[in-house]
Design an enzyme around this catalytic site. Structure first.
Site, PDB file in Angstrom:
ATOM      1  N   ASP A 170      45.334  -4.147  28.816  1.00  0.00           N
ATOM      2  CA  ASP A 170      44.230  -4.947  28.269  1.00  0.00           C
ATOM      3  C   ASP A 170      43.954  -4.588  26.809  1.00  0.00           C
ATOM      4  O   ASP A 170      43.105  -5.210  26.178  1.00  0.00           O
ATOM      5  CB  ASP A 170      42.965  -4.833  29.129  1.00  0.00           C
ATOM      6  CG  ASP A 170      42.314  -3.456  29.099  1.00  0.00           C
ATOM      7  OD1 ASP A 170      42.973  -2.493  28.652  1.00  0.00           O
ATOM      8  OD2 ASP A 170      41.165  -3.332  29.550  1.00  0.00           O
ATOM      9  N   ARG A 171      44.674  -3.604  26.272  1.00  0.00           N
ATOM     10  CA  ARG A 171      44.471  -3.223  24.870  1.00  0.00           C
ATOM     11  C   ARG A 171      45.824  -3.134  24.168  1.00  0.00           C
ATOM     12  O   ARG A 171      46.858  -2.996  24.817  1.00  0.00           O
ATOM     13  CB  ARG A 171      43.738  -1.884  24.788  1.00  0.00           C
ATOM     14  CG  ARG A 171      42.419  -1.928  25.553  1.00  0.00           C
ATOM     15  CD  ARG A 171      41.515  -0.774  25.231  1.00  0.00           C
ATOM     16  NE  ARG A 171      42.214   0.492  25.230  1.00  0.00           N
ATOM     17  CZ  ARG A 171      41.816   1.550  24.524  1.00  0.00           C
ATOM     18  NH1 ARG A 171      40.762   1.461  23.767  1.00  0.00           N
ATOM     19  NH2 ARG A 171      42.476   2.669  24.587  1.00  0.00           N
TER      20      ARG A 171
ATOM     21  N   LYS B 143      39.082  -8.486  27.215  1.00  0.00           N
ATOM     22  CA  LYS B 143      40.144  -8.126  26.267  1.00  0.00           C
ATOM     23  C   LYS B 143      41.499  -8.243  26.958  1.00  0.00           C
ATOM     24  O   LYS B 143      41.619  -8.031  28.155  1.00  0.00           O
ATOM     25  CB  LYS B 143      39.922  -6.734  25.702  1.00  0.00           C
ATOM     26  CG  LYS B 143      39.765  -5.613  26.702  1.00  0.00           C
ATOM     27  CD  LYS B 143      39.433  -4.321  25.964  1.00  0.00           C
ATOM     28  CE  LYS B 143      39.196  -3.161  26.912  1.00  0.00           C
ATOM     29  NZ  LYS B 143      37.872  -3.191  27.532  1.00  0.00           N
TER      30      LYS B 143
ATOM     31  N   GLU C  53      36.702  -5.473  20.025  1.00  0.00           N
ATOM     32  CA  GLU C  53      35.996  -4.198  19.896  1.00  0.00           C
ATOM     33  C   GLU C  53      36.950  -3.238  19.203  1.00  0.00           C
ATOM     34  O   GLU C  53      38.172  -3.334  19.355  1.00  0.00           O
ATOM     35  CB  GLU C  53      35.540  -3.660  21.257  1.00  0.00           C
ATOM     36  CG  GLU C  53      36.638  -3.404  22.263  1.00  0.00           C
ATOM     37  CD  GLU C  53      36.114  -2.941  23.619  1.00  0.00           C
ATOM     38  OE1 GLU C  53      34.900  -2.918  23.832  1.00  0.00           O
ATOM     39  OE2 GLU C  53      36.949  -2.597  24.469  1.00  0.00           O
TER      40      GLU C  53
ATOM     41  N   ASP D 152      48.302  -0.571  26.524  1.00  0.00           N
ATOM     42  CA  ASP D 152      47.867   0.598  27.297  1.00  0.00           C
ATOM     43  C   ASP D 152      48.246   0.401  28.776  1.00  0.00           C
ATOM     44  O   ASP D 152      48.767  -0.655  29.146  1.00  0.00           O
ATOM     45  CB  ASP D 152      46.376   0.873  27.078  1.00  0.00           C
ATOM     46  CG  ASP D 152      45.457  -0.163  27.705  1.00  0.00           C
ATOM     47  OD1 ASP D 152      45.923  -1.281  27.975  1.00  0.00           O
ATOM     48  OD2 ASP D 152      44.269   0.144  27.922  1.00  0.00           O
TER      49      ASP D 152
ATOM     50  N   SER E  86      42.314   2.112  33.238  1.00  0.00           N
ATOM     51  CA  SER E  86      42.804   1.720  31.924  1.00  0.00           C
ATOM     52  C   SER E  86      43.602   2.830  31.243  1.00  0.00           C
ATOM     53  O   SER E  86      44.633   3.262  31.750  1.00  0.00           O
ATOM     54  CB  SER E  86      41.630   1.261  31.054  1.00  0.00           C
ATOM     55  OG  SER E  86      42.096   0.656  29.877  1.00  0.00           O
TER      56      SER E  86
ATOM     57  N   ASP F 166      46.966  -0.471  31.589  1.00  0.00           N
ATOM     58  CA  ASP F 166      46.595  -1.686  32.347  1.00  0.00           C
ATOM     59  C   ASP F 166      46.709  -2.941  31.480  1.00  0.00           C
ATOM     60  O   ASP F 166      46.262  -4.021  31.878  1.00  0.00           O
ATOM     61  CB  ASP F 166      45.189  -1.559  32.947  1.00  0.00           C
ATOM     62  CG  ASP F 166      44.089  -1.551  31.891  1.00  0.00           C
ATOM     63  OD1 ASP F 166      44.335  -1.036  30.784  1.00  0.00           O
ATOM     64  OD2 ASP F 166      42.986  -2.049  32.174  1.00  0.00           O
TER      65      ASP F 166
ATOM     66  N   SER G 239      37.988  -0.359  19.599  1.00  0.00           N
ATOM     67  CA  SER G 239      38.915   0.488  20.373  1.00  0.00           C
ATOM     68  C   SER G 239      40.098  -0.344  20.873  1.00  0.00           C
ATOM     69  O   SER G 239      40.397  -0.374  22.061  1.00  0.00           O
ATOM     70  CB  SER G 239      38.185   1.166  21.526  1.00  0.00           C
ATOM     71  OG  SER G 239      37.493   0.210  22.297  1.00  0.00           O
TER      72      SER G 239
ATOM     73  N   ARG H  51      33.882   4.395  37.131  1.00  0.00           N
ATOM     74  CA  ARG H  51      35.082   5.124  36.707  1.00  0.00           C
ATOM     75  C   ARG H  51      34.829   6.612  36.863  1.00  0.00           C
ATOM     76  O   ARG H  51      33.789   7.114  36.466  1.00  0.00           O
ATOM     77  CB  ARG H  51      35.434   4.797  35.262  1.00  0.00           C
ATOM     78  CG  ARG H  51      36.887   5.119  34.926  1.00  0.00           C
ATOM     79  CD  ARG H  51      37.248   4.695  33.527  1.00  0.00           C
ATOM     80  NE  ARG H  51      37.547   3.285  33.417  1.00  0.00           N
ATOM     81  CZ  ARG H  51      37.998   2.702  32.298  1.00  0.00           C
ATOM     82  NH1 ARG H  51      38.193   3.419  31.223  1.00  0.00           N
ATOM     83  NH2 ARG H  51      38.244   1.411  32.263  1.00  0.00           N
TER      84      ARG H  51
END
Length: 600
Positions: free
Chosen positions: A314-315, A426, A412, A310, A153, A312, A414, A51
């Site tokens: 995944d959260r 996630k 997690e 978010d 992300s 992408d 976050s 990243r």
């Protein structure tokens, strides 16, 4: 050296005029330090793969570094899998892009596919943007050897990334990351065909898995839906924001699968926008300040719950309107307490009588709340901790499943959650719809999410946590902060106090030391590439200082873990506040070290 740099530009960057121009401008203006920074180091795998910022240079994400990374991947996978060319490779992407470097996630995904197609590898390339969890899900479902998701992300708009999944469907861990990097360094010259992204349109080896994977994923969601009829009748209304990313269509479909009416989208944030133009930063974890549009829409629509995925998807962040008219934005740890309670409660009510609770597991990263540990101790199931990063959780879940165990939930702090095990990463899409079902179920008993959270804490013990960070762009300063803690007062001595707070144990995952273990060795694997020290205090607080694997941050995590009988939350909160103050002042020394406080 300037001549060599010029050669490098002409041979490797000419296929992208924008990145070529960036380097030539630096050359022309004699900016040799920046040239060295860009061209004399290479990206390494962090907690979420590669990243970096988009732009020219070997430490940036661009056409060339993605081609080089994929060539290295090909070389390594060819060595690991004799059936690589039968099983194939999955490629997905989000909606990021940057005009100044002609760099977009879609273009980088096509170049990734082109490198492999040119080597006669079947490639499952999604025909449109997808949530990150679709890639690990597809790797497992299609029995591919590996997969890549082009995404950064929730990072700032300038960034992009290259997230690698192994055949297990979990993100790669050591030694794969190190071996892939070695292979990348052996394959820096683009091969014939690597730049030929036309192969994506012409090769018979390219397949589009979008419809098939979306159908299978939505079908698998039914495994964690327990109250479809109740969902269809709920008076609750939900607002969903996809933060200018990929989430809108997929969350809508997930709600349909669970029997809900569609959530109300935030119109300004529903469609992809690589500039994330309505938010200061595209990270829903930052709370109310970045959820402004969705909260205002919810008030207008009389919706009590806001769900934010978010970019992408995944959260997940969740906010709930309280009786006093204020919004409660739940932390990742608070949501985990609710999800943990919910997934275990649903398991108890829906499992056969002879099911063994000792076969059940929940997991969390070591910097996350210990609330699942408290629930597990009382209810009789197993709880395990991993190193930070969902790659460690995914990898451990795979081991547990192969040994016949049942994993209900992992997280997690976050705001990364995994309900069930259809995906080994996630997943904000499934978490969003599970959160909606939990809220709808509680609504039938006239209980809010916040009220239920208090019930969980009253039963299992209050877990009050605070997580934040400082920005630090100087690696030398970061290293000196942590080295000082390892030589506090005298060489190879860790601190025994932080201000007035006595320290019971110290665990240093960077060096492998743990004072609480009889052999003084950390149970968690040593992680030499990142800094992480955990302090357990005599007052029951656990605090961790660590560097981020994806951003220039020093993060701190602190939690008061109380027993059920300790219900004086005001005292616990004040004790935590004082301890964090001491931690910052004595261990991080922001003024002395030039650290920038977190701000949105």
């Amino acid at each position: 050296s300037i001549f060599l740099l010029k050669l490098n530009i002409d041979s490797n960057l000419i296929n992208n005029p924008k990145t070529k121009e960036q380097i030539e401008n630096l050359l022309r203006n004699g900016m040799n330090k920046e040239l060295r920074d860009r061209l004399c180091c290479r990206m390494t795998f962090g907690t979420a793969g590669l990243r970096s910022a988009m732009g020219a240079g070997f430490c940036y994400i661009n056409d060339l570094t993605v081609i080089q990374s994929t060539q290295g991947m090909y070389k390594y996978l060819e060595r690991c899998f004799s059936d690589f060319k039968q099983r194939g490779f999955v490629v997905g992407y989000d909606t990021r892009g940057q005009v100044t470097s002609s760099c977009s996630s879609q273009r980088l995904a096509k170049l990734t596919a082109a490198v492999l197609l040119a080597k006669d590898v079947p490639v499952y390339l999604f025909s449109r943007y997808v949530p990150t969890p679709f890639v690990p899900y597809a790797v497992q479902e299609l029995k591919a050897v590996a997969g890549v998701m082009i995404t950064a992300s929730h990072n700032r708009k300038e960034d992009n990334g290259y997230k690698v999944y192994w055949e297990t469907g979990a993100q790669i861990t050591s030694p794969h990351d190190k071996e892939i990097l070695k292979c990348i360094e052996e394959c820096v010259e683009p091969w014939n065909g690597s730049w030929n992204d036309n192969l994506v349109d012409t090769s018979p080896l390219k397949r589009d898995p979008l419809q098939d994977i979306c159908r299978r994923y939505m079908e698998d969601l039914k495994k964690i839906c327990f109250h479809r009829e109740l969902n269809s009748k709920t008076p609750l209304k939900f607002v969903h924001t996809s933060f200018h990313g990929v989430g809108h269509d997929y969350v809508q479909l997930a709600f349909q699968v669970f029997g809900f009416k569609p959530p109300i989208p935030v119109p300004e944030q529903k469609d992809p926008d690589p500039d994330f133009s309505t938010v200061k930063c595209p990270n829903p974890e930052e709370g109310e300040s970045v959820l402004e549009l969705s909260l205002r829409l919810a008030e207008k629509e009389n919706a009590r719950i806001v769900l934010a995925t978010d970019p992408d998807a995944d959260r997940l962040a969740v906010a709930e309107l309280q009786e006093n008219g204020h919004w409660k934005v739940f932390t990742g740890n608070e949501l985990a307490a609710l999800f943990g309670w919910w997934m275990f409660d649903c398991w108890k009510k829906n499992t056969s009588r002879n099911a063994d609770v000792k076969n059940v597991y929940m997991l969390a990263t070591t910097v996350s709340s210990k609330i699942l540990k408290a629930i597990a101790l009382k209810e009789g199931f197993h709880f395990e901790e991993t190193l930070p990063g969902f790659k460690w959780i995914g990898s451990r879940i795979k081991d547990l499943l192969e040994n016949g165990k049942e994993v209900l939930f992992a997280f997690e702090e976050s705001i990364g959650f995994l309900c069930g095990t259809s995906v080994l990463d996630k997943d904000g899409v499934s978490a969003a719809v599970v959160a909606a079902e939990m809220a709808a179920y509680l609504e039938t008993m006239n209980i809010t999410l916040k009220q239920q959270l208090i019930k969980v804490y009253e039963k299992y013990g209050y877990h009050i946590s605070k997580t934040s960070y400082f920005l630090c762009y100087d690696p030398t300063t970061i290293k000196s902060i942590f080295e000082r803690l390892r030589n506090f007062g005298s060489p190879k001595e860790y601190p025994k106090f932080c201000g007035t707070f006595a320290i019971l144990h110290v665990r240093d995952v960077t060096t492998g030391y743990d004072s609480s273990q009889p052999n003084k060795k950390s149970v968690l694997p040593v992680s030499k590439n990142s800094q992480m020290i955990t302090f357990t205090f005599q007052n029951g607080c656990v605090a961790t200082l660590r560097t981020s694997g994806t951003e220039p941050k020093i993060k701190y995590y602190a939690e008061m873990c109380a027993l059920p009988e300790q219900s004086d939350t005001a005292f616990l909160e004040e004790e935590l506040r004082k301890l964090i103050e001491a931690l910052i002042e004595n261990f991080l020394e922001p003024s002395r070290n030039g650290l920038t406080w977190r701000s949105v």
